[in-house]
Structures are given as C-alpha cells and as structure tokens.
Scaffold this active site. Structure first.
Site, PDB file in Angstrom:
ATOM      1  N   CYS A 382      41.719  45.251  33.832  1.00 43.24           N
ATOM      2  CA  CYS A 382      41.929  44.736  35.195  1.00 43.24           C
ATOM      3  C   CYS A 382      42.746  45.743  36.008  1.00 43.24           C
ATOM      4  O   CYS A 382      42.212  46.760  36.427  1.00 43.24           O
ATOM      5  CB  CYS A 382      42.570  43.361  35.152  1.00 43.24           C
ATOM      6  SG  CYS A 382      42.184  42.406  36.620  1.00 43.24           S
ATOM      7  N   HIS A 508      39.156  40.429  31.403  1.00 40.66           N
ATOM      8  CA  HIS A 508      40.230  40.345  30.401  1.00 40.66           C
ATOM      9  C   HIS A 508      39.660  40.000  29.022  1.00 40.66           C
ATOM     10  O   HIS A 508      39.619  38.831  28.648  1.00 40.66           O
ATOM     11  CB  HIS A 508      41.242  39.268  30.810  1.00 40.66           C
ATOM     12  CG  HIS A 508      42.040  39.632  32.011  1.00 40.66           C
ATOM     13  ND1 HIS A 508      43.260  40.274  31.915  1.00 40.66           N
ATOM     14  CD2 HIS A 508      41.799  39.461  33.327  1.00 40.66           C
ATOM     15  CE1 HIS A 508      43.734  40.477  33.136  1.00 40.66           C
ATOM     16  NE2 HIS A 508      42.868  39.996  34.009  1.00 40.66           N
ATOM     17  N   GLU A 510      40.990  40.371  26.221  1.00 42.33           N
ATOM     18  CA  GLU A 510      42.017  39.929  25.260  1.00 42.33           C
ATOM     19  C   GLU A 510      41.993  38.422  25.023  1.00 42.33           C
ATOM     20  O   GLU A 510      42.411  37.951  23.971  1.00 42.33           O
ATOM     21  CB  GLU A 510      43.408  40.369  25.734  1.00 42.33           C
ATOM     22  CG  GLU A 510      43.978  39.672  26.971  1.00 42.33           C
ATOM     23  CD  GLU A 510      43.602  40.333  28.293  1.00 42.33           C
ATOM     24  OE1 GLU A 510      42.573  41.039  28.337  1.00 42.33           O
ATOM     25  OE2 GLU A 510      44.324  40.136  29.284  1.00 42.33           O
TER      26      GLU A 510
HETATM   27  N1  GLN Z   1      46.341  42.735  40.991  1.00 41.16           N
HETATM   28  C1  GLN Z   1      44.975  43.008  40.711  1.00 41.16           C
HETATM   29  C2  GLN Z   1      44.041  42.054  41.430  1.00 41.16           C
HETATM   30  O1  GLN Z   1      44.458  41.013  41.881  1.00 41.16           O
HETATM   31  C3  GLN Z   1      44.711  43.000  39.225  1.00 41.16           C
HETATM   32  C4  GLN Z   1      44.803  41.659  38.622  1.00 41.16           C
HETATM   33  C5  GLN Z   1      44.948  41.670  37.126  1.00 41.16           C
HETATM   34  O2  GLN Z   1      45.243  42.704  36.542  1.00 41.16           O
HETATM   35  N2  GLN Z   1      44.768  40.524  36.498  1.00 41.16           N
HETATM   36  O3  GLN Z   1      42.886  42.313  41.520  1.00 41.16           O
END
Ligand code: GLN
Length: 535
Positions: A382, A508, A510
């Site tokens: 992300c 994600h 994970e």
């Molecule tokens: N801050 C970034 C976004 O909102 C990444 C979010 C994250 O890493 N979960 O897109």
C-alpha cells in the site's frame, strides 16, 4: 440449537484473550465443530478505522471491508471461521443503531434505556452472527477487563443470554492472571478471586478459569482457586506462558481444555490430536534451518501491535521456507536524519508496510532507493507501493517535484493521487476503498509465479492510487505494471526489471496469511531474502 462460549478477562488487560478465543476455536475445529468468533469492543468509536495505531494497534480489514479490531486477525489466522463486518460489535455501533431507531420512532411511547434497549441490541447482534453463519459454536470475546464501566452492558447481555440459553448451551470462560511475586517466591491467587467476585456481583459465574501464569500451578493452588472461585477443580486450567502464540492451542490441548468444553456443552465428538499443526507450524517455527534478516521500515515500529499482521505474515513466510524471518524494526524518521546504509546494513529483505500521513515519508523513500540500488529484495505494501513509485519517478525517471498528493497537494508530478471516487467523500469513517477487490496478474511476473494463478482477490484500505498518466513513461524506464484491477483500470501490483525481487502492491496481503498457509507473496519474499542471505 447454536451453542455459545463467552470469553471474559479479569485482573489486567493484555492477557491474550484474543489468542485464547482463537485457540479455543482451533481446538473445536479440530474436533470437527464449525465455529465463528465475535469480538465485542466497549469503546464508543463505531470502528477503529479512525483511531491511531498508538491507541489501538493495527486496524484489521476483512473481505467485506470492515475496519476492525486486530483480534479478528488472530481468529482468521488460527481458524477457518468466516469473519465479517458483523464479527466486531462495538459500543459505537450498538448506540448508533439504537439512537437511529429512536429517531425513526421505532420505540414510540417508550423511554429508551441501557437495559433493555442497549442490551437487547447486543444480544440481537450476537445471535444474528451465530444464525447467519450457521455454526455449531459461537465464541464471543468481550474486550476490556471485568470491573470496567464500559463493558457492563456487554456483560449484562451475556448474563441474560446464559439465562435464556440454559445449561449446556452457554459457557463462560474467564481469562485471569496469577501474578508471580518474586520476593515471596509465590504465585498469588487473590487477584483472580477478586475478579471472579466482580463477575459474581453482576450475576455472572465462570464455568472455566483460564489462568495465565509464568510458573506451573500446583495442586494446592488449583484446589484453592476452585474452592474460592466456586468452580470445579478440573475447570481451573493452566495457561502458562509459551514462546510463540501458535503453541497456545497445543498447551490448551495438553490441559484437556477441549474435552472440558465439550463436556460442559454436552457435545460428543471423537478425540483428534493437533499433530499437523504441531509439525507444520510449531516444530518448524522452533527449529528453523536458515535465517533471513528482514528490515521493516515504518513509523510505528516502537509499538508491538501496529503492524501485527505484517509481522505474523513474515513469520509464516519463514515457516514455509523452513527459515526464521529475523525481523528488524527500523524507524523511518531516523532514516531521514542518519545514514541509510548504516541502518539497513546487512538486510536480506526490506519491507515497507501501509501507513498514512507524511511523517517519516522521506525516510521510506530513501529505504526504497537503497533496496533498488543494492538489489535487496523489496516488498512494498500500500503506502509501500506509493513510496516505491515516488522514488522511481525521482531517481530513475529524473522527474522534478514528484510526490503523492497525500503529502503535497500542489505537487508538480503527482504520481500518486486521490482515487476519483474519493473526491466526493466527506466523512472519514469507513469511507476508504475497503475490502476485497479482484486483480489480474501478468503471466510473466514474480507475482504470478508466487500465486500460480492469474486472477486473485485481495483486501484493500486506501484513498490514493497510482496515477495512470505516468504508466507509459515509467514502463519505458523499467517499471512493470503486473497487477491490474481491470474494471477500474487501477494499478494493483508493480515490479521492477533488472532486480531480483522487487514487488509492491496496492492491497494488503498480510491479512490473508496463515501459519500453516503462508501468503504466496510473503513466502516468495522470504525465499528471495534467503537467496540474498546466501550471497
Ligand atoms: N495513505 C495511503 C492511502 O490512503 C496508503 C494507505 C495504506 O497504506 N493503507 O492511499
């Protein structure tokens, strides 16, 4: 008729109620029962989505897009239980619903009160989950510690449920602590007696006491706890400290907790051992053959729980490779000040997890540069993908003024920008792009090699996204866009040419890794790090 196990906690917080609930779920599954697990959180937030990791630890995301308590992660890692939005019941959700109903006029003529309206709402939600998921046993973990004002409505609700369900249909398991007093050389039972006393004041009595302890419990102590807490002797169960959380089901099994639960719930099932879990997970975890040094670069590294699922998934990746993922936590803010080489020296792999806000961002970008230039396996998740593209724009494409609009609204080259649909968002709660979305992988990619399939589905939690305007120029310089959400044209996975293992994803992974089924990307990341470590 469905059966329920209520797990409460006494004496202090952080006793591992979540792991206990997950381990109980595991034991019951092994005995052939279907289960689901619910977490009740007594805070007033509707969900933890807007809380800082300092307050709450990691925000766990389910397939159906709930931003939820991290205990749900333990439930999914230990069991096959289907966990969804409804699996996390908060005071905020309960009151929100009751007040909405009141405004609509559903309670016309009545005074709306904590008892029965709030407690009924809690009971209705618990029963609905159990009913919808159609399982043999529903495990309900009540957050907080007995004696807290906040958790009272939840405890009253389970008291009523117990009464309504009757014998053999509901069970209270109270997790408590036997502190060891070094100077006296003794383990103390008094705090446990007091916490059971608090339970009794509100009409609840434990059927089983799970006693967290550093030392083994003696027969005398067991007798004493049983007598003063009014439980059967066999219901005083030792939950001694273990080296790793995945040993907990084994230690419960050794204590006969599954037999005890089945007996009390009047369920007959053939005995089964946990050998596959022991061999596949615990043995490998305890006797790794190799080691890879993995630097996790984040801004909440001082917190144990902020990147919980990331750390666990790295451990799973290690298990899958018969290796230990030796995790080194690196503060991204320190990378901004000091020498990057010093702090990342000897890394076999570098992982940058998700995150929000600009604190420590430049340090993360330096870490990406270090991984790219020194050909160290890199895994970006992300925000870890966002910084990878920013670094590429600045240092490989030599563009000026490159950033994400999350950190610089007016930036000249916004390689990461707000998702179109996010431009209309006003409220910050539960409004990100959340939950499972499909992604199509390019056949010639490291990611395809890991997943061994083209179409995957992964969980998301973000507002910003790669700006497709930069796709072509980046491709020319060696960035590969190997994973796409085809319907929306969103970049989901990037890789780099001329690098042994550089994978960064918008989702994600994970959240979907399990100790006995490591997530393919974590498995391959550790494998690549092991290759690096040999060199
Ligand atoms: N801050 C970034 C976004 O909102 C990444 C979010 C994250 O890493 N979960 O897109």
């Amino acid at each position: 008729m469905e059966k329920f196990i209520f797990v409460t906690g006494g004496v202090v917080s952080s006793l591992g109620k979540g792991i206990a609930a997950a381990s109980i779920g595991k034991l019951l599954e092994v005995r052939g029962l279907t289960t689901t697990i619910i977490k009740c959180d007594p805070y007033l937030n509707v969900d933890p989505g807007t809380m800082s990791p300092f307050q709450h630890g990691e925000v766990y995301v389910t397939d159906d897009g709930a931003e939820a308590d991290l205990d749900l992660g333990h439930y999914e890692r230990f069991t096959n239980a289907h966990i969804s939005k409804d699996s996390n019941i908060t005071t905020g959700k309960v009151y929100y619903n009751v007040i909405t109903k009141e405004r609509r006029g559903d309670y016309l003529g009545k005074t709306v009160q904590i008892i029965p309206h709030i407690t009924n709402e809690i009971k209705m939600r618990i029963r609905k989950v159990s009913h919808d998921k159609d399982v043999d046993v529903t495990i309900v973990e009540i957050g907080g510690t007995v004696g807290d004002i906040e958790s009272l409505p939840f405890l009253e609700a389970i008291r009523q449920m117990r009464w309504e369900l009757g014998e053999h249909y509901a069970l209270n398991i109270h997790v408590t602590l036997l502190p060891y007093i070094k100077s006296a050389g003794e383990q103390k039972t008094k705090p446990t007696q007091h916490s059971v006393g608090r339970l009794r004041e509100i009409g609840l009595a434990p059927d089983i006491l799970l006693c967290r302890t550093e030392k083994h419990i003696t027969k005398e102590q067991r007798d004493k706890i049983a007598l003063f807490c009014n439980v059967d002797r066999e219901a005083v169960v030792e939950a001694a400290d273990v080296k790793c959380i995945y040993e907990v089901p084994l230690s419960f099994k050794k204590e006969g907790l599954d037999d005890l639960i089945l007996k009390k719930l009047n369920i007959k099932r053939e005995d089964k051992d946990l050998s596959s879990w022991r061999d596949l997970v615990v043995k490998r975890l305890k006797h790794p053959q190799k080691e890879a040094k993995i630097c996790v670069v984040g801004k909440y590294i001082a917190l144990q729980d902020a990147y919980k699922s990331i750390y666990e998934a790295l451990i799973h990746g290690g298990i899958a490779n018969n290796a230990k993922a030796h995790i080194i936590r690196v503060d991204s803010e320190n990378l901004e000040k000091g020498k990057v080489d010093k702090r990342l020296e000897g890394a076999d792999g570098i992982l940058i997890p998700g995150g929000f806000g600009d604190r420590g961002i430049e340090g993360k970008i330096k870490a990406v540069e270090y991984a790219r230039e020194n050909k160290i396996p890199y895994f970006g998740i992300c925000l870890g993908m966002h910084v990878a593209t920013i670094e590429f724009g600045r240092n490989v494409c030599s563009l000026k003024g490159v950033n994400s609009t999350e950190f610089d609204k007016q930036v000249k080259n916004p390689v990461i920008a707000l998702l179109e649909e996010q431009k209309r968002v006003k409220n910050l709660g539960a409004s990100m792009r959340l939950g499972a979305y499909p992604c199509k992988l390019a056949k010639k990619s490291l990611s395809f090699k890991a997943y061994k399939k083209e179409n995957i589905s992964e969980r998301h939690r973000h507002r910003y996204e790669f700006n497709n305007h930069y796709k072509k120029p980046f491709e020319k310089k060696g960035m590969l866009f190997v994973g796409m959400n085809v319907r929306k044209g969103l970049v989901e996975v990037i890789e780099l040419k001329n690098h042994p293992w550089f994978v960064a994803c918008q989702f994600h992974p994970e959240f979907k890794s399990k100790p006995d089924r490591a997530h393919p990307l974590f498995r391959e990341f550790i494998a690549a790090a092991l290759v690096k470590s040999k060199k």
